[in-house]
Design a protein around this motif. Structure first.
Motif, PDB file in Angstrom:
ATOM      1  N   THR A  77       5.254   0.684 -25.953  1.00 61.05           N
ATOM      2  CA  THR A  77       5.926  -0.018 -24.856  1.00 61.05           C
ATOM      3  C   THR A  77       5.385   0.470 -23.522  1.00 61.05           C
ATOM      4  O   THR A  77       5.188   1.671 -23.330  1.00 61.05           O
ATOM      5  N   VAL A  78       5.152  -0.490 -22.632  1.00 60.17           N
ATOM      6  CA  VAL A  78       4.701  -0.163 -21.286  1.00 60.17           C
ATOM      7  C   VAL A  78       5.755  -0.643 -20.298  1.00 60.17           C
ATOM      8  O   VAL A  78       6.405  -1.673 -20.506  1.00 60.17           O
ATOM      9  N   TYR A  79       5.935   0.138 -19.241  1.00 57.10           N
ATOM     10  CA  TYR A  79       6.920  -0.166 -18.213  1.00 57.10           C
ATOM     11  C   TYR A  79       6.232  -0.290 -16.859  1.00 57.10           C
ATOM     12  O   TYR A  79       5.180   0.301 -16.618  1.00 57.10           O
ATOM     13  N   LEU A  80       6.856  -1.051 -15.996  1.00 56.00           N
ATOM     14  CA  LEU A  80       6.407  -1.135 -14.616  1.00 56.00           C
ATOM     15  C   LEU A  80       7.625  -0.965 -13.727  1.00 56.00           C
ATOM     16  O   LEU A  80       8.479  -1.853 -13.660  1.00 56.00           O
ATOM     17  N   GLN A  81       7.725   0.192 -13.098  1.00 48.54           N
ATOM     18  CA  GLN A  81       8.807   0.447 -12.148  1.00 48.54           C
ATOM     19  C   GLN A  81       8.347  -0.032 -10.783  1.00 48.54           C
ATOM     20  O   GLN A  81       7.339   0.441 -10.261  1.00 48.54           O
ATOM     21  N   MET A  82       9.090  -0.966 -10.226  1.00 41.89           N
ATOM     22  CA  MET A  82       8.725  -1.572  -8.949  1.00 41.89           C
ATOM     23  C   MET A  82       9.786  -1.226  -7.914  1.00 41.89           C
ATOM     24  O   MET A  82      10.947  -1.613  -8.060  1.00 41.89           O
ATOM     25  N   ASN A  83       9.392  -0.478  -6.898  1.00 38.88           N
ATOM     26  CA  ASN A  83      10.283  -0.074  -5.816  1.00 38.88           C
ATOM     27  C   ASN A  83       9.826  -0.686  -4.498  1.00 38.88           C
ATOM     28  O   ASN A  83       8.689  -1.141  -4.380  1.00 38.88           O
ATOM     29  N   SER A  84      10.703  -0.678  -3.540  1.00 36.27           N
ATOM     30  CA  SER A  84      10.378  -1.197  -2.202  1.00 36.27           C
ATOM     31  C   SER A  84       9.740  -2.581  -2.284  1.00 36.27           C
ATOM     32  O   SER A  84       8.711  -2.852  -1.661  1.00 36.27           O
ATOM     33  N   LEU A  85      10.364  -3.440  -3.064  1.00 37.23           N
ATOM     34  CA  LEU A  85       9.789  -4.766  -3.299  1.00 37.23           C
ATOM     35  C   LEU A  85       9.754  -5.591  -2.023  1.00 37.23           C
ATOM     36  O   LEU A  85      10.652  -5.496  -1.164  1.00 37.23           O
ATOM     37  N   LYS A  86       8.700  -6.394  -1.928  1.00 41.46           N
ATOM     38  CA  LYS A  86       8.480  -7.262  -0.773  1.00 41.46           C
ATOM     39  C   LYS A  86       8.436  -8.717  -1.228  1.00 41.46           C
ATOM     40  O   LYS A  86       8.118  -8.998  -2.391  1.00 41.46           O
ATOM     41  N   PRO A  87       8.715  -9.648  -0.334  1.00 40.42           N
ATOM     42  CA  PRO A  87       8.633 -11.064  -0.725  1.00 40.42           C
ATOM     43  C   PRO A  87       7.275 -11.440  -1.313  1.00 40.42           C
ATOM     44  O   PRO A  87       7.207 -12.274  -2.219  1.00 40.42           O
ATOM     45  N   GLU A  88       6.214 -10.797  -0.837  1.00 43.25           N
ATOM     46  CA  GLU A  88       4.886 -11.116  -1.364  1.00 43.25           C
ATOM     47  C   GLU A  88       4.645 -10.600  -2.772  1.00 43.25           C
ATOM     48  O   GLU A  88       3.610 -10.879  -3.371  1.00 43.25           O
ATOM     49  N   ASP A  89       5.596  -9.848  -3.301  1.00 43.56           N
ATOM     50  CA  ASP A  89       5.515  -9.429  -4.706  1.00 43.56           C
ATOM     51  C   ASP A  89       6.044 -10.506  -5.640  1.00 43.56           C
ATOM     52  O   ASP A  89       5.946 -10.368  -6.868  1.00 43.56           O
ATOM     53  N   THR A  90       6.603 -11.566  -5.081  1.00 39.34           N
ATOM     54  CA  THR A  90       7.122 -12.662  -5.903  1.00 39.34           C
ATOM     55  C   THR A  90       6.007 -13.287  -6.720  1.00 39.34           C
ATOM     56  O   THR A  90       4.978 -13.702  -6.177  1.00 39.34           O
ATOM     57  N   ALA A  91       6.198 -13.325  -8.048  1.00 42.30           N
ATOM     58  CA  ALA A  91       5.168 -13.840  -8.942  1.00 42.30           C
ATOM     59  C   ALA A  91       5.702 -13.821 -10.367  1.00 42.30           C
ATOM     60  O   ALA A  91       6.753 -13.230 -10.647  1.00 42.30           O
TER      61      ALA A  91
END
Length: 121
Positions: A77-91
């Protein structure tokens, strides 16, 4: 055959956090790399982060310092922890796994079904 199951996407406000996960199952002899890609509307799919084993991780410049990729090798299993998200990260975020089948011993590359991440207030 190898199957990937992704989870963790959703709607989050700017500055918020999300954690994506992707579990690989099937006839796997070994996994060489697990990573995440994303595709925003009207844009090409791009690399977000990839882990090629050990402590070797590569990140897109746009996510360095905000996103962290990690793996549970026992669970494939692989994880992606995403912090400080920005609108441009929308995808739509896609998991990608490369490795070798158990029998016959040959290379595979598989993609997850994609999970939508929307960053908006």
């Amino acid at each position: 055959q190898v199957q990937l199951v992704e989870s963790g996407g959703g709607l989050v406000q700017p500055g918020g956090s999300l954690r994506l996960s992707c579990a690989a199952s099937g006839s796997i002899s070994r996994i060489d790399a697990m990573g995440w890609y994303r595709q925003a509307p009207g844009k090409e799919r791009e690399l977000v982060a990839v882990n090629t084993g050990g402590n070797s991780a590569v990140y897109a410049d746009s996510v360095k310092g905000r996103f962290t990729i990690s793996e549970d090798y026992a669970k494939n299993t692989v994880y992606l922890q995403m912090n400080s998200l920005k609108p441009e990260d929308t995808a739509v975020y896609y998991c990608n796994v490369r490795g070798y089948y158990l029998l016959p011993y040959r290379f595979f590359e598989v993609w997850g079904q994609g999970t939508l991440v929307t960053v908006s207030s």
